[in-house]
Design a protein around this motif. Sequence first.
Motif, mmCIF file in Angstrom:
data_model
loop_
_atom_site.group_PDB
_atom_site.id
_atom_site.type_symbol
_atom_site.label_atom_id
_atom_site.label_comp_id
_atom_site.label_asym_id
_atom_site.label_seq_id
_atom_site.Cartn_x
_atom_site.Cartn_y
_atom_site.Cartn_z
ATOM 1 N N PRO A 41 45.135 48.865 65.636
ATOM 2 C CA PRO A 41 44.305 49.707 66.503
ATOM 3 C C PRO A 41 44.060 49.053 67.864
ATOM 4 O O PRO A 41 44.256 47.843 68.032
ATOM 5 C CB PRO A 41 42.984 49.818 65.738
ATOM 6 C CG PRO A 41 43.300 49.448 64.339
ATOM 7 C CD PRO A 41 44.437 48.477 64.419
ATOM 8 N N PRO A 42 43.580 49.840 68.818
ATOM 9 C CA PRO A 42 43.272 49.292 70.139
ATOM 10 C C PRO A 42 42.209 48.189 70.025
ATOM 11 O O PRO A 42 41.367 48.225 69.125
ATOM 12 C CB PRO A 42 42.710 50.484 70.918
ATOM 13 C CG PRO A 42 43.103 51.697 70.156
ATOM 14 C CD PRO A 42 43.310 51.275 68.736
ATOM 15 N N PRO A 43 42.225 47.220 70.942
ATOM 16 C CA PRO A 43 41.249 46.132 70.893
ATOM 17 C C PRO A 43 39.794 46.612 70.914
ATOM 18 O O PRO A 43 38.920 45.975 70.343
ATOM 19 C CB PRO A 43 41.561 45.310 72.145
ATOM 20 C CG PRO A 43 42.986 45.619 72.456
ATOM 21 C CD PRO A 43 43.204 47.041 72.006
ATOM 22 N N GLU A 44 39.526 47.748 71.540
ATOM 23 C CA GLU A 44 38.145 48.233 71.634
ATOM 24 C C GLU A 44 37.685 49.003 70.387
ATOM 25 O O GLU A 44 36.526 49.417 70.303
ATOM 26 C CB GLU A 44 37.961 49.106 72.881
ATOM 27 C CG GLU A 44 38.771 50.386 72.889
ATOM 28 C CD GLU A 44 40.200 50.226 73.410
ATOM 29 O OE1 GLU A 44 40.877 51.254 73.517
ATOM 30 O OE2 GLU A 44 40.636 49.105 73.706
ATOM 31 N N ALA A 45 38.557 49.195 69.426
ATOM 32 C CA ALA A 45 38.186 49.921 68.198
ATOM 33 C C ALA A 45 37.071 49.149 67.470
ATOM 34 O O ALA A 45 37.096 47.919 67.417
ATOM 35 C CB ALA A 45 39.393 50.085 67.286
ATOM 36 N N PRO A 46 36.100 49.873 66.913
ATOM 37 C CA PRO A 46 34.987 49.190 66.234
ATOM 38 C C PRO A 46 35.427 48.396 65.007
ATOM 39 O O PRO A 46 34.838 47.373 64.690
ATOM 40 C CB PRO A 46 34.033 50.322 65.849
ATOM 41 C CG PRO A 46 34.811 51.578 65.994
ATOM 42 C CD PRO A 46 35.955 51.309 66.923
ATOM 43 N N ARG A 47 36.439 48.856 64.321
ATOM 44 C CA ARG A 47 37.013 48.142 63.181
ATOM 45 C C ARG A 47 38.512 48.068 63.397
ATOM 46 O O ARG A 47 39.147 49.071 63.688
ATOM 47 C CB ARG A 47 36.709 48.865 61.879
ATOM 48 C CG ARG A 47 35.239 48.822 61.513
ATOM 49 C CD ARG A 47 34.931 49.607 60.263
ATOM 50 N NE ARG A 47 35.809 49.235 59.158
ATOM 51 C CZ ARG A 47 36.024 49.994 58.105
ATOM 52 N NH1 ARG A 47 35.435 51.172 58.004
ATOM 53 N NH2 ARG A 47 36.809 49.607 57.134
ATOM 54 N N ARG A 48 39.058 46.868 63.245
ATOM 55 C CA ARG A 48 40.495 46.700 63.455
ATOM 56 C C ARG A 48 41.132 46.135 62.204
ATOM 57 O O ARG A 48 40.642 45.175 61.640
ATOM 58 C CB ARG A 48 40.758 45.763 64.625
ATOM 59 C CG ARG A 48 40.259 46.342 65.933
ATOM 60 C CD ARG A 48 40.643 45.463 67.103
ATOM 61 N NE ARG A 48 42.061 45.675 67.398
ATOM 62 C CZ ARG A 48 42.851 44.732 67.862
ATOM 63 N NH1 ARG A 48 42.430 43.527 68.074
ATOM 64 N NH2 ARG A 48 44.113 44.998 68.110
#
Length: 152
Positions: free
Chosen positions: A9-16
């Motif tokens: 997921p994108p780095p800014e996603a709350p959970r990766r």
Amino acid sequence: LVPLARWTPPPEAPRRFQTWFFVAELAPDAVGRAPQQVAVDGQELVAHRWLAPREALAAHDRGELALAPPTWLTLWQVGGGDGPPPASARRALETFAGRAPGSFTTRILQVGETRLALWEGDAAYRGGSLDQPGPRQRLWMVPGAWRLEWAP
């Protein structure tokens, strides 16, 4: 079991967390019988149905099936992309067994009312202009009509 792609997921996603996609064929003894049983756990998996890749994409376009960008792109690839779909699961396995698994980290942009997913290799992935010339690896998520630009 053939690895197809790894998604982050994108780095800014709350959970990766990384998600892997694979291509597999039903066991030979299952061919011609009812589809394999799927256990719906009510959390990670809330429903299921067996669909060919292009059927799933069409159901998404009609608003009947929610898909995340990694799933959408994977179905597009497994379904043959812009070309004809593989003639069989065996043919799909042969096609993807000869390739290294893709590695994707999604970058999401908002362009007016439309969300846009970009992947490494796209001319604008690292902050360039969306109009600059160069490779395209992007998915325009227009409600009811997602549109892929895929020219690496």
